[in-house]
Write a protein that holds these residues in place. Structure first.
Motif, short mmCIF file in Angstrom:
data_model
loop_
_atom_site.label_atom_id
_atom_site.label_comp_id
_atom_site.label_asym_id
_atom_site.label_seq_id
_atom_site.Cartn_x
_atom_site.Cartn_y
_atom_site.Cartn_z
N CYS A 95 0.89 -1.25 0.00
CA CYS A 95 0.14 0.14 -0.06
C CYS A 95 0.80 1.38 -0.03
O CYS A 95 1.89 1.33 0.68
CB CYS A 95 -1.05 0.02 1.29
SG CYS A 95 -2.01 1.37 1.26
N ARG A 96 0.49 2.42 -0.62
CA ARG A 96 1.13 3.69 -0.94
C ARG A 96 0.54 4.74 -0.58
O ARG A 96 -0.67 4.81 -1.43
CB ARG A 96 2.03 3.53 -2.01
CG ARG A 96 2.81 4.91 -2.34
CD ARG A 96 3.41 4.93 -3.79
NE ARG A 96 4.12 6.09 -4.17
CZ ARG A 96 3.66 7.42 -4.72
NH1 ARG A 96 2.67 7.27 -5.11
NH2 ARG A 96 4.57 8.23 -4.90
N ALA A 97 0.77 5.84 0.16
CA ALA A 97 0.16 7.03 0.15
C ALA A 97 1.06 7.97 -0.53
O ALA A 97 2.27 8.00 -0.32
CB ALA A 97 0.16 7.38 1.41
N SER A 98 0.57 8.56 -1.52
CA SER A 98 1.43 9.64 -2.16
C SER A 98 1.94 10.88 -1.34
O SER A 98 1.18 11.00 -0.30
CB SER A 98 0.42 10.32 -3.47
OG SER A 98 0.15 9.31 -4.40
N SER A 106 4.42 7.12 1.78
CA SER A 106 4.45 6.37 2.80
C SER A 106 4.21 4.96 2.17
O SER A 106 3.50 4.93 1.33
CB SER A 106 3.65 6.47 3.94
OG SER A 106 3.88 7.77 4.55
N TRP A 107 4.97 4.15 2.78
CA TRP A 107 4.71 2.49 2.27
C TRP A 107 4.22 1.76 3.53
O TRP A 107 4.82 1.79 4.68
CB TRP A 107 5.88 1.91 1.54
CG TRP A 107 6.19 2.64 0.16
CD1 TRP A 107 7.07 3.71 0.16
CD2 TRP A 107 5.87 2.20 -1.10
NE1 TRP A 107 7.11 3.95 -1.42
CE2 TRP A 107 6.49 3.01 -2.05
CE3 TRP A 107 5.02 1.12 -1.61
CZ2 TRP A 107 6.32 2.64 -3.33
CZ3 TRP A 107 4.69 1.15 -2.86
CH2 TRP A 107 5.49 1.94 -3.71
N GLY A 108 3.37 0.66 3.04
CA GLY A 108 3.13 -0.27 4.29
C GLY A 108 4.25 -1.31 4.31
O GLY A 108 4.99 -1.30 3.19
N GLN A 109 4.03 -2.38 4.93
CA GLN A 109 5.06 -3.57 5.04
C GLN A 109 5.07 -4.43 4.02
O GLN A 109 5.87 -5.20 3.97
CB GLN A 109 5.06 -3.92 6.51
CG GLN A 109 3.80 -5.03 6.71
CD GLN A 109 2.51 -4.45 6.69
OE1 GLN A 109 2.30 -3.27 6.69
NE2 GLN A 109 1.48 -5.40 6.72
#
Length: 117
Positions: A95-98, A106-109
């Motif tokens: 998952c990524r937040a721009s 931000s990236w998830g694990q």
């Protein structure tokens, strides 16, 4: 920094379905474009789908008509519904937040999805 946690990965057979969830911290979730990416061994990470703050979705050709990305701003969560799964969908899904204003992306694990008979 936005913190992201993915849920829902697992082992399924071809043709089956999975639903991935990504929960985000913070109060700015509704402003962010959110995306799902995947990476399999020996390959580059690739975009699977993303969705804008206004709900406009974009899909990779390989998953179009099979996957659906959606978001629930009240729950700070983005989903990826994966239907008709194929072995080539096997990968770690992230998952990524721009980026937004002063915040970096931000990236998830990551969560493992394995499609195998």
């Amino acid at each position: 920094q936005v913190q992201l946690v993915e849920f829902g990965g697992g082992l399924v057979q071809p043709g089956e379905s999975l639903r991935l969830s990504c929960a985000a911290s913070g109060s700015m979730f509704s402003f962010l474009k959110m995306g799902w990416y995947r990476q399999s061994p020996g390959t580059q990470r690739e975009l699977v789908a993303d969705v804008s703050s206004g709900g406009l979705a974009n899909y990779a050709d390989s998953v179009k008509h099979r996957f659906t990305i959606s978001r629930d701003n009240a729950k700070n969560t983005v989903y990826l519904q994966m239907n008709s799964l194929k072995p080539e969908d096997t990968a770690v899904y992230y998952c990524r937040a721009s980026p937004y204003r002063s915040w970096h992306e931000s990236w998830g694990q990551g969560t493992q999805v394995t499609v195998s008979s």
